[in-house]
Enzyme design. Structure first.
Site, PDB file in Angstrom:
ATOM      1  N   GLY A  18       0.828  -1.215   0.000  1.00 38.82           N
ATOM      2  CA  GLY A  18       0.000   0.000   0.000  1.00 38.82           C
ATOM      3  C   GLY A  18       0.857   1.258   0.000  1.00 38.82           C
ATOM      4  O   GLY A  18       2.073   1.205   0.252  1.00 38.82           O
ATOM      5  N   ALA A  21       2.673   2.135   3.449  1.00 41.67           N
ATOM      6  CA  ALA A  21       3.926   1.409   3.704  1.00 41.67           C
ATOM      7  C   ALA A  21       5.040   2.019   2.868  1.00 41.67           C
ATOM      8  O   ALA A  21       6.155   2.251   3.353  1.00 41.67           O
ATOM      9  CB  ALA A  21       3.738  -0.068   3.374  1.00 41.67           C
ATOM     10  N   LYS A 147      -5.659   3.886  11.234  1.00 42.21           N
ATOM     11  CA  LYS A 147      -7.012   4.391  11.218  1.00 42.21           C
ATOM     12  C   LYS A 147      -7.658   4.162   9.840  1.00 42.21           C
ATOM     13  O   LYS A 147      -6.897   4.039   8.882  1.00 42.21           O
ATOM     14  CB  LYS A 147      -7.035   5.876  11.585  1.00 42.21           C
ATOM     15  CG  LYS A 147      -6.373   6.763  10.534  1.00 42.21           C
ATOM     16  CD  LYS A 147      -6.930   8.150  10.528  1.00 42.21           C
ATOM     17  CE  LYS A 147      -8.059   8.289   9.576  1.00 42.21           C
ATOM     18  NZ  LYS A 147      -7.738   8.846   8.249  1.00 42.21           N
ATOM     19  N   HIS A 177      -1.919   9.431  13.091  1.00 42.97           N
ATOM     20  CA  HIS A 177      -0.567   9.970  12.859  1.00 42.97           C
ATOM     21  C   HIS A 177      -0.418  11.425  13.319  1.00 42.97           C
ATOM     22  O   HIS A 177       0.683  11.892  13.551  1.00 42.97           O
ATOM     23  CB  HIS A 177      -0.138   9.796  11.394  1.00 42.97           C
ATOM     24  CG  HIS A 177      -0.734  10.767  10.434  1.00 42.97           C
ATOM     25  ND1 HIS A 177      -1.981  10.606   9.889  1.00 42.97           N
ATOM     26  CD2 HIS A 177      -0.257  11.928   9.922  1.00 42.97           C
ATOM     27  CE1 HIS A 177      -2.231  11.621   9.083  1.00 42.97           C
ATOM     28  NE2 HIS A 177      -1.204  12.447   9.075  1.00 42.97           N
ATOM     29  N   ASP A 234     -13.090  10.599   7.946  1.00 41.85           N
ATOM     30  CA  ASP A 234     -11.671  10.548   7.587  1.00 41.85           C
ATOM     31  C   ASP A 234     -10.820  11.479   8.457  1.00 41.85           C
ATOM     32  O   ASP A 234      -9.690  11.142   8.797  1.00 41.85           O
ATOM     33  CB  ASP A 234     -11.526  10.938   6.100  1.00 41.85           C
ATOM     34  CG  ASP A 234     -10.110  10.743   5.588  1.00 41.85           C
ATOM     35  OD1 ASP A 234      -9.538   9.673   5.850  1.00 41.85           O
ATOM     36  OD2 ASP A 234      -9.573  11.667   4.942  1.00 41.85           O
ATOM     37  N   HIS A 239      -8.219  12.856  13.774  1.00 36.53           N
ATOM     38  CA  HIS A 239      -7.268  13.959  13.938  1.00 36.53           C
ATOM     39  C   HIS A 239      -7.894  15.164  14.655  1.00 36.53           C
ATOM     40  O   HIS A 239      -7.329  15.701  15.599  1.00 36.53           O
ATOM     41  CB  HIS A 239      -6.730  14.420  12.579  1.00 36.53           C
ATOM     42  CG  HIS A 239      -6.238  13.295  11.704  1.00 36.53           C
ATOM     43  ND1 HIS A 239      -5.601  12.188  12.217  1.00 36.53           N
ATOM     44  CD2 HIS A 239      -6.276  13.101  10.361  1.00 36.53           C
ATOM     45  CE1 HIS A 239      -5.276  11.370  11.223  1.00 36.53           C
ATOM     46  NE2 HIS A 239      -5.682  11.902  10.085  1.00 36.53           N
ATOM     47  N   LYS A 336      -2.617  23.917   1.294  1.00 31.94           N
ATOM     48  CA  LYS A 336      -2.524  22.953   2.390  1.00 31.94           C
ATOM     49  C   LYS A 336      -1.986  23.667   3.616  1.00 31.94           C
ATOM     50  O   LYS A 336      -0.910  24.280   3.576  1.00 31.94           O
ATOM     51  CB  LYS A 336      -1.557  21.823   1.974  1.00 31.94           C
ATOM     52  CG  LYS A 336      -1.007  21.007   3.125  1.00 31.94           C
ATOM     53  CD  LYS A 336      -1.448  19.592   3.084  1.00 31.94           C
ATOM     54  CE  LYS A 336      -0.959  18.804   4.295  1.00 31.94           C
ATOM     55  NZ  LYS A 336      -1.931  17.967   4.881  1.00 31.94           N
TER      56      LYS A 336
HETATM   57  C1  BG6 Z   1      -5.202  10.916   6.723  1.00 31.44           C
HETATM   58  C2  BG6 Z   1      -6.419  10.994   5.860  1.00 31.44           C
HETATM   59  O1  BG6 Z   1      -5.502  10.350   7.956  1.00 31.44           O
HETATM   60  O2  BG6 Z   1      -4.702  12.243   6.925  1.00 31.44           O
HETATM   61  C3  BG6 Z   1      -6.097  11.641   4.533  1.00 31.44           C
HETATM   62  O3  BG6 Z   1      -6.914   9.676   5.632  1.00 31.44           O
HETATM   63  C4  BG6 Z   1      -5.445  12.993   4.754  1.00 31.44           C
HETATM   64  O4  BG6 Z   1      -7.269  11.786   3.740  1.00 31.44           O
HETATM   65  C5  BG6 Z   1      -4.296  12.886   5.734  1.00 31.44           C
HETATM   66  O5  BG6 Z   1      -4.980  13.438   3.497  1.00 31.44           O
HETATM   67  C6  BG6 Z   1      -3.795  14.281   6.113  1.00 31.44           C
HETATM   68  O6  BG6 Z   1      -2.626  14.159   6.870  1.00 31.44           O
HETATM   69  P1  BG6 Z   1      -1.527  15.324   6.881  1.00 31.44           P
HETATM   70  O7  BG6 Z   1      -0.489  14.827   7.820  1.00 31.44           O
HETATM   71  O8  BG6 Z   1      -1.020  15.431   5.458  1.00 31.44           O
HETATM   72  O9  BG6 Z   1      -2.225  16.561   7.312  1.00 31.44           O
END
Ligand code: BG6
Length: 484
Positions: A18, A21, A147, A177, A234, A239, A336
């Site tokens: 995946g 990984a 998750k 994460h 999601d 998060h 972002k």
């Molecule tokens: C993941 C989601 O848990 O977090 C993704 O499944 C998302 O859809 C990602 O893109 C965002 O993580 P980060 O660390 O890039 O903000």
């Protein structure tokens, strides 16, 4: 970075072909290896596809990890790829490989199973682990789950029961994460090691809290998963609720995993369900540069899945009485960035009251694009008596601690290998989070909340701005100078 060396474990990664990984897990293990934190560590990569070790290394694009060929060559010796059919109940080859590596590394039976798989394969995989005898013998046996942990409370409860037959809670690591991000981990230090902040961290001084996790990417190749999940499952269930819990919790008794999680879960249980008028959901539609959500691969052409959500909630306790928490997250937004803005109340002393340029003070914690903690305040413009200008005191994390801030998964693996559960979610947290999210999803269905289209590469639906404007507030947009 001083990281303690860890006693050897055999790491078995399921879902090894995946994206996760490839992009996060193996590179993080490599970084720990190259820093000398892990040494004799077999990494057994399990996937569905048939391929040789060489083909797997090519898939990983391992050559890009490091210029130091010697080090890479040594690391690769620890990697093995094996294909396993999860539908079969046995896996002699896997069992044999694990046994051989375990002996060679002196791992004394210590094993970590990392399930980078969709949640509906968790049960089957655990069955396989058990049937193959991988839980037998001495040594610790820890298991980590990516998750999402289920798709609602009911499915999570079923999983919890299945897992509980073979693993104790203290051996279970549910991954989120965000908890491995340095600046997220730092929230505890920021709040409880600094009298300046802790004294004002309550309803007397805080006007509102704003959390934005905006992404410019779409759903990439994850249409099959995302269309069933949507932004709420999601991003919010995990998060965002974890960020609210860390910002909102009372001081824990200690930094022990359970003391912190005891406090976080209280916040999650005390969150007010979102009301209809306080919820905005949206879905992106095409713009000249990007296709719309419904035209993404593996997405239903009539999909009503939300790719954006904004809402307001409250923590029902005396510290946070009357303080709204505004949240928004979405895909295909104009940029972002991830930040938590703690917006302070106006000062009561009236001498600058009429200055138009006066801004609310904001403590801003940012994890992306650069890690920083910043403080927005008012400064007097030179040669004026009372003219104000907003100024930002910036703490650039990399400037202070160097450019090698550990990646979230590196930190998580480090903690997992050490057996520290502090950065992983406990069952009661997951349960409380699903309850909150299930209520939201139920409300969307029962009250027929409208899905609003928003242009790809925009700031999301305008209604997310009205959510705050209605309360006489705005989403804060902090212009940093240094840590851009
Ligand atoms: C993941 C989601 O848990 O977090 C993704 O499944 C998302 O859809 C990602 O893109 C965002 O993580 P980060 O660390 O890039 O903000």
């Amino acid at each position: 970075m001083n990281k303690e060396k860890i006693s050897p474990h055999t790491v078995v990664i399921f879902g090894a072909t995946g994206d996760l990984a490839k992009k996060k897990l193996i590179p993080s293990l490599y970084r720990l290896y190259s820093q000398g934190v892990i040494d004799e560590f077999p990494i057994i990569c399990v996937g569905r596809k048939r391929m040789s070790d060489e083909a797997y290394l090519k898939f990983l694009d391992i050559g890009k990890y490091d210029k130091d060929r010697k080090k890479l060559k040594k690391f690769v010796k620890h990697l093995r790829y094996i294909d396993v059919d999860l539908n079969k109940s046995m896996c002699f080859e896997l069992a044999e490989i694990v046994q051989v590596f375990d002996k060679k590394c002196g791992c004394a039976g210590n094993k970590i199973f990392y399930l980078a798989l969709p949640y509906f394969l968790f049960g089957k995989t655990i069955g396989l682990i058990k049937n193959c005898g991988l839980l037998n013998g001495r040594g610790s046996k820890k298991i980590a789950f990516e998750k999402p942990f289920g798709s609602d409370l009911k499915s999570a409860e079923i999983l919890h029961k299945q897992i509980g037959r073979f693993f104790r809670e203290e051996d279970i690591y549910r991954v989120d994460h965000y908890l491995g991000k340095e600046l997220v981990e730092n929230i505890v230090a920021l709040r409880f090691a600094n009298s300046l902040f802790e004294h004002l961290w309550n309803t007397d001084s805080i006007d509102n809290v704003q959390i934005t996790l905006a992404e410019d990417i779409g759903i990439e190749n994850r249409g099959g998963y995302y269309d069933k999940s949507g932004a709420i499952r999601d991003m919010v269930q995990n998060h965002i609720l974890q960020l609210i819990a860390l910002v909102g919790m009372e001081p824990p008794k200690s930094l022990n995993a359970d003391d912190i999680r005891n406090e976080k879960v209280k916040v999650l249980k005390n969150l007010r369900s979102v009301r209809k008028k306080d919820l905005v959901i949206g879905q992106y539609v095409k713009d000249p540069d990007s296709i719309g959500y419904r035209n993404e691969k593996n997405v239903d052409k009539k999909s009503i899945t939300e790719s954006f959500v904004a809402f307001k909630t409250y923590i029902n306790n005396s510290r946070w009485r009357g303080v709204p928490f505004y949240v928004r997250t979405g895909k295909r937004m104009n940029k972002k960035y991830s930040e938590i803005n703690i917006v302070l109340k106006d000062v009561t002393c009236g001498i600058f009251q009429r200055e138009r340029a006066k801004h609310a003070n904001v403590i801003s914690i940012r994890t992306n694009p650069k890690e920083s903690v910043d403080f927005l305040f008012n400064a007097k413009i030179p040669f004026t008596r009372n003219e104000l200008k907003e100024a930002v005191m910036e703490f650039c994390h990399k400037c202070e601690f160097g450019p090698n801030t550990p990646e979230a998964y590196e930190t998580l693996f480090h903690q997992l290998l050490q057996g520290n559960q502090g950065l992983f979610t406990r069952w009661d947290e997951v349960k409380a989070s699903w309850r909150f999210v299930d209520n939201m999803k139920r409300m969307i269905k029962n009250k027929r909340i409208k899905l609003l289209p928003y242009r790809a590469n925009s700031e999301g639906p305008n209604e997310s701005f009205s959510l705050l404007r209605r309360d006489g507030r705005n989403w804060k947009n902090i212009k940093r100078r240094f840590a851009l």
